[in-house]
Design a protein around this motif. Structure first.
Motif, PDB file in Angstrom:
ATOM      1  N   ALA A  70      97.322  59.130  16.962  1.00  0.00           N
ATOM      2  CA  ALA A  70      98.534  58.721  16.246  1.00  0.00           C
ATOM      3  C   ALA A  70      98.808  57.267  16.560  1.00  0.00           C
ATOM      4  CB  ALA A  70      99.714  59.588  16.675  1.00  0.00           C
ATOM      5  N   ARG A  71      99.052  56.455  15.550  1.00  0.00           N
ATOM      6  CA  ARG A  71      99.317  55.036  15.772  1.00  0.00           C
ATOM      7  C   ARG A  71     100.661  54.847  16.467  1.00  0.00           C
ATOM      8  NH1 ARG A  71      96.766  50.614  11.757  1.00  0.00           N
ATOM      9  NH2 ARG A  71      94.764  51.651  11.395  1.00  0.00           N
ATOM     10  N   VAL A  72     100.644  54.101  17.554  1.00  0.00           N
ATOM     11  CA  VAL A  72     101.883  53.807  18.281  1.00  0.00           C
ATOM     12  C   VAL A  72     102.247  52.331  18.183  1.00  0.00           C
ATOM     13  CG1 VAL A  72     101.713  55.747  19.870  1.00  0.00           C
ATOM     14  CG2 VAL A  72     100.544  53.614  20.429  1.00  0.00           C
ATOM     15  N   VAL A  73     101.279  51.499  17.812  1.00  0.00           N
ATOM     16  CA  VAL A  73     101.501  50.073  17.531  1.00  0.00           C
ATOM     17  C   VAL A  73     100.743  49.780  16.247  1.00  0.00           C
ATOM     18  CG1 VAL A  73     101.060  47.708  18.284  1.00  0.00           C
ATOM     19  CG2 VAL A  73     101.787  49.427  19.947  1.00  0.00           C
ATOM     20  N   ASP A  74     101.409  49.131  15.295  1.00  0.00           N
ATOM     21  CA  ASP A  74     100.801  48.963  13.976  1.00  0.00           C
ATOM     22  C   ASP A  74     100.953  47.533  13.467  1.00  0.00           C
ATOM     23  OD1 ASP A  74      99.584  49.495  11.576  1.00  0.00           O
ATOM     24  OD2 ASP A  74     101.039  50.972  10.893  1.00  0.00           O
ATOM     25  N   GLY A  75      99.863  46.793  13.511  1.00  0.00           N
ATOM     26  CA  GLY A  75      99.827  45.462  12.902  1.00  0.00           C
ATOM     27  C   GLY A  75     100.658  44.407  13.595  1.00  0.00           C
ATOM     28  N   VAL A  76     100.607  44.353  14.923  1.00  0.00           N
ATOM     29  CA  VAL A  76     101.396  43.371  15.674  1.00  0.00           C
ATOM     30  C   VAL A  76     100.627  42.059  15.819  1.00  0.00           C
ATOM     31  CG1 VAL A  76     102.327  42.804  17.957  1.00  0.00           C
ATOM     32  CG2 VAL A  76     102.746  45.055  16.955  1.00  0.00           C
TER      33      VAL A  76
ATOM     34  N   PRO B 221     113.505  50.246  21.124  1.00  0.00           N
ATOM     35  CA  PRO B 221     113.936  51.546  21.650  1.00  0.00           C
ATOM     36  C   PRO B 221     112.791  52.309  22.294  1.00  0.00           C
ATOM     37  CG  PRO B 221     113.591  51.687  19.292  1.00  0.00           C
ATOM     38  CD  PRO B 221     113.418  50.233  19.648  1.00  0.00           C
ATOM     39  N   THR B 222     113.129  53.383  22.980  1.00  0.00           N
ATOM     40  CA  THR B 222     112.117  54.269  23.541  1.00  0.00           C
ATOM     41  C   THR B 222     111.227  54.802  22.420  1.00  0.00           C
ATOM     42  OG1 THR B 222     113.625  54.948  25.299  1.00  0.00           O
ATOM     43  CG2 THR B 222     111.760  56.404  24.834  1.00  0.00           C
ATOM     44  N   GLY B 223     109.922  54.778  22.668  1.00  0.00           N
ATOM     45  CA  GLY B 223     108.990  55.248  21.654  1.00  0.00           C
ATOM     46  C   GLY B 223     108.561  54.203  20.657  1.00  0.00           C
ATOM     47  N   ALA B 224     108.965  52.945  20.879  1.00  0.00           N
ATOM     48  CA  ALA B 224     108.627  51.879  19.935  1.00  0.00           C
ATOM     49  C   ALA B 224     107.189  51.413  20.064  1.00  0.00           C
ATOM     50  CB  ALA B 224     109.566  50.694  20.124  1.00  0.00           C
ATOM     51  N   GLY B 225     106.523  51.759  21.175  1.00  0.00           N
ATOM     52  CA  GLY B 225     105.143  51.315  21.389  1.00  0.00           C
ATOM     53  C   GLY B 225     105.018  50.189  22.394  1.00  0.00           C
ATOM     54  N   LYS B 226     106.123  49.834  23.047  1.00  0.00           N
ATOM     55  CA  LYS B 226     106.121  48.697  23.967  1.00  0.00           C
ATOM     56  C   LYS B 226     105.152  48.900  25.133  1.00  0.00           C
ATOM     57  CE  LYS B 226     110.476  48.940  25.104  1.00  0.00           C
ATOM     58  NZ  LYS B 226     110.808  50.243  24.482  1.00  0.00           N
ATOM     59  N   SER B 227     105.240  50.047  25.790  1.00  0.00           N
ATOM     60  CA  SER B 227     104.410  50.295  26.970  1.00  0.00           C
ATOM     61  C   SER B 227     102.933  50.429  26.604  1.00  0.00           C
ATOM     62  CB  SER B 227     104.888  51.551  27.705  1.00  0.00           C
ATOM     63  OG  SER B 227     106.177  51.343  28.257  1.00  0.00           O
ATOM     64  N   SER B 228     102.651  50.990  25.441  1.00  0.00           N
ATOM     65  CA  SER B 228     101.259  51.087  24.983  1.00  0.00           C
ATOM     66  C   SER B 228     100.674  49.701  24.746  1.00  0.00           C
ATOM     67  CB  SER B 228     101.175  51.923  23.707  1.00  0.00           C
ATOM     68  OG  SER B 228     101.575  53.257  23.940  1.00  0.00           O
TER      69      SER B 228
ATOM     70  N   VAL C 191     111.395  36.321  21.989  1.00  0.00           N
ATOM     71  CA  VAL C 191     111.635  37.752  21.793  1.00  0.00           C
ATOM     72  C   VAL C 191     110.830  38.287  20.611  1.00  0.00           C
ATOM     73  CG1 VAL C 191     113.395  39.412  21.054  1.00  0.00           C
ATOM     74  CG2 VAL C 191     113.900  37.774  22.868  1.00  0.00           C
ATOM     75  N   LEU C 192     110.279  39.468  20.812  1.00  0.00           N
ATOM     76  CA  LEU C 192     109.623  40.223  19.753  1.00  0.00           C
ATOM     77  C   LEU C 192     110.168  41.645  19.843  1.00  0.00           C
ATOM     78  CD1 LEU C 192     105.903  40.174  18.752  1.00  0.00           C
ATOM     79  CD2 LEU C 192     106.969  42.358  19.305  1.00  0.00           C
ATOM     80  N   VAL C 193     110.709  42.151  18.736  1.00  0.00           N
ATOM     81  CA  VAL C 193     111.335  43.473  18.734  1.00  0.00           C
ATOM     82  C   VAL C 193     110.459  44.450  17.961  1.00  0.00           C
ATOM     83  CG1 VAL C 193     113.409  44.806  18.190  1.00  0.00           C
ATOM     84  CG2 VAL C 193     113.605  42.375  18.787  1.00  0.00           C
ATOM     85  N   LEU C 194     110.140  45.576  18.611  1.00  0.00           N
ATOM     86  CA  LEU C 194     109.367  46.634  17.973  1.00  0.00           C
ATOM     87  C   LEU C 194     110.259  47.823  17.633  1.00  0.00           C
ATOM     88  CD1 LEU C 194     106.089  46.897  20.122  1.00  0.00           C
ATOM     89  CD2 LEU C 194     106.431  45.639  17.989  1.00  0.00           C
TER      90      LEU C 194
ATOM     91  N   ALA D 213     109.212  51.766  16.074  1.00  0.00           N
ATOM     92  CA  ALA D 213     108.181  52.662  15.550  1.00  0.00           C
ATOM     93  C   ALA D 213     106.836  51.945  15.412  1.00  0.00           C
ATOM     94  CB  ALA D 213     108.613  53.249  14.207  1.00  0.00           C
ATOM     95  N   GLY D 214     106.558  51.066  16.375  1.00  0.00           N
ATOM     96  CA  GLY D 214     105.257  50.399  16.399  1.00  0.00           C
ATOM     97  C   GLY D 214     105.141  49.158  15.557  1.00  0.00           C
ATOM     98  N   HIS D 215     106.170  48.835  14.797  1.00  0.00           N
ATOM     99  CA  HIS D 215     106.144  47.676  13.905  1.00  0.00           C
ATOM    100  C   HIS D 215     107.053  46.571  14.441  1.00  0.00           C
ATOM    101  CE1 HIS D 215     104.074  49.813  10.591  1.00  0.00           C
ATOM    102  NE2 HIS D 215     104.754  50.860  11.035  1.00  0.00           N
ATOM    103  N   VAL D 216     106.661  45.320  14.194  1.00  0.00           N
ATOM    104  CA  VAL D 216     107.525  44.188  14.524  1.00  0.00           C
ATOM    105  C   VAL D 216     108.641  44.130  13.502  1.00  0.00           C
ATOM    106  CG1 VAL D 216     107.662  41.685  14.774  1.00  0.00           C
ATOM    107  CG2 VAL D 216     105.633  42.894  15.576  1.00  0.00           C
ATOM    108  N   VAL D 217     109.890  44.197  13.978  1.00  0.00           N
ATOM    109  CA  VAL D 217     111.031  44.145  13.057  1.00  0.00           C
ATOM    110  C   VAL D 217     111.879  42.898  13.246  1.00  0.00           C
ATOM    111  CG1 VAL D 217     111.158  46.641  12.739  1.00  0.00           C
ATOM    112  CG2 VAL D 217     112.450  45.561  14.603  1.00  0.00           C
ATOM    113  N   ALA D 218     111.623  42.143  14.331  1.00  0.00           N
ATOM    114  CA  ALA D 218     112.394  40.911  14.547  1.00  0.00           C
ATOM    115  C   ALA D 218     111.661  40.031  15.550  1.00  0.00           C
ATOM    116  CB  ALA D 218     113.798  41.217  15.058  1.00  0.00           C
ATOM    117  N   VAL D 219     111.840  38.729  15.411  1.00  0.00           N
ATOM    118  CA  VAL D 219     111.308  37.753  16.364  1.00  0.00           C
ATOM    119  C   VAL D 219     112.373  36.691  16.568  1.00  0.00           C
ATOM    120  CG1 VAL D 219     108.876  38.106  15.756  1.00  0.00           C
ATOM    121  CG2 VAL D 219     110.222  36.407  14.515  1.00  0.00           C
TER     122      VAL D 219
END
Length: 263
Positions: free
Chosen positions: A29-35, A50-57, A230-233, A235-241
């Protein structure tokens, strides 16, 4: 001491996608997508979300950590010029130039090793001929820098408080004077004095030899103290920088949610 650089940036991600296998195996399952992101030498980048965003992966892959079930499935990334997707023989160099403080490391220190042995392990794992006296001096210097009593060198992790264990884990992460520090939940369990000791240690290495820092988590204090971009993830996607946590630009596909960076 200045160090030679072989690349223009410390970390570069290009459309990086990471997948993780479930605990039962099966499909990834993709946890980071196109960063895509860049961390310059001597710079700091904070990955929030948030938790589960893919940061730790993301942090684990960039640190070269060997986590079962975690794999790069798209794009690529380079740490000090070393590809994370297929590093081959360069993997050993990758983990040498990268200091990694994983989430929860302070609570997972080896119980059968003394504090001195824990902090020394990045060297002793690589060479059994390491000078014990030189190692002891280096460990003492790190304990002093972390504002920890020198007497704990002979103690075991279970004899220490949670905040002490976190600082021991940090000392281990910087034992090799890494070019890049990747720290997940850097200031966990630390009081104000201990937080400043850790942040000062990072700034000292940045100024001394240009160490770069990738922070993972949602602690605004560390982001601001290190002047991190700052880079905000989500659900695995970058949503803000942004240039700071107070100045972010949301992507057209990412609905602005300032709660993600308000911690």
């Amino acid at each position: 001491m200045a160090r030679h650089r072989d690349t223009d940036v410390a970390i570069e991600c290009v459309d990086l996608s990471i997948a993780r296998a479930s605990a039962r195996g099966g499909d990834l399952a993709r946890v980071v997508d196109g960063v895509s992101a860049r961390l310059p030498h001597a710079g700091a980048l904070a990955v929030l979300g948030p938790t589960g965003a893919g940061k730790s992966s993301l942090a684990a892959v960039l640190a070269g950590a060997e986590e079962p079930g975690l794999a790069v499935v798209g794009g690529d990334a380079w740490v000090e010029g070393i590809p994370v997707r297929k590093p081959g023989r360069a993997h050993r160099l990758h983990t040498y130039v990268t200091g990694y403080l994983a989430q929860g490391d302070g609570s997972r220190l080896p119980s059968r090793l003394t504090v001195e042995e824990v902090i020394s392990s990045p060297i002793t794992r690589r060479s059994r001929r390491a000078d014990k006296r030189a190692l002891a001096i280096r460990v003492a210097a790190l304990l002093d820098e972390m504002k920890l009593p020198l007497g704990i060198a002979v103690k075991y992790p279970y004899e220490l408080s949670a905040g002490m264990r976190q600082r021991v884990a940090f000392a281990r992460a910087v034992m090799l004077q890494p070019r890049v520090l990747i720290a997940d939940d850097l200031l966990a369990n630390l009081d104000l004095s201990a937080r400043e000791a850790v942040l000062a240690a990072i700034r000292r290495r940045r100024d001394a030899y240009g160490m770069s820092t990738l922070l993972v988590g949602n602690d605004r204090d560390s982001v601001e103290a290190l002047n991190a971009r700052v880079l905000v993830l989500r659900a695995g996607h970058v949503v803000a920088v942004g240039e700071s946590a107070a100045d972010v630009t949301w992507t057209p596909s990412g609905e602005a949610d300032h709660r993600l960076i308000a911690s």
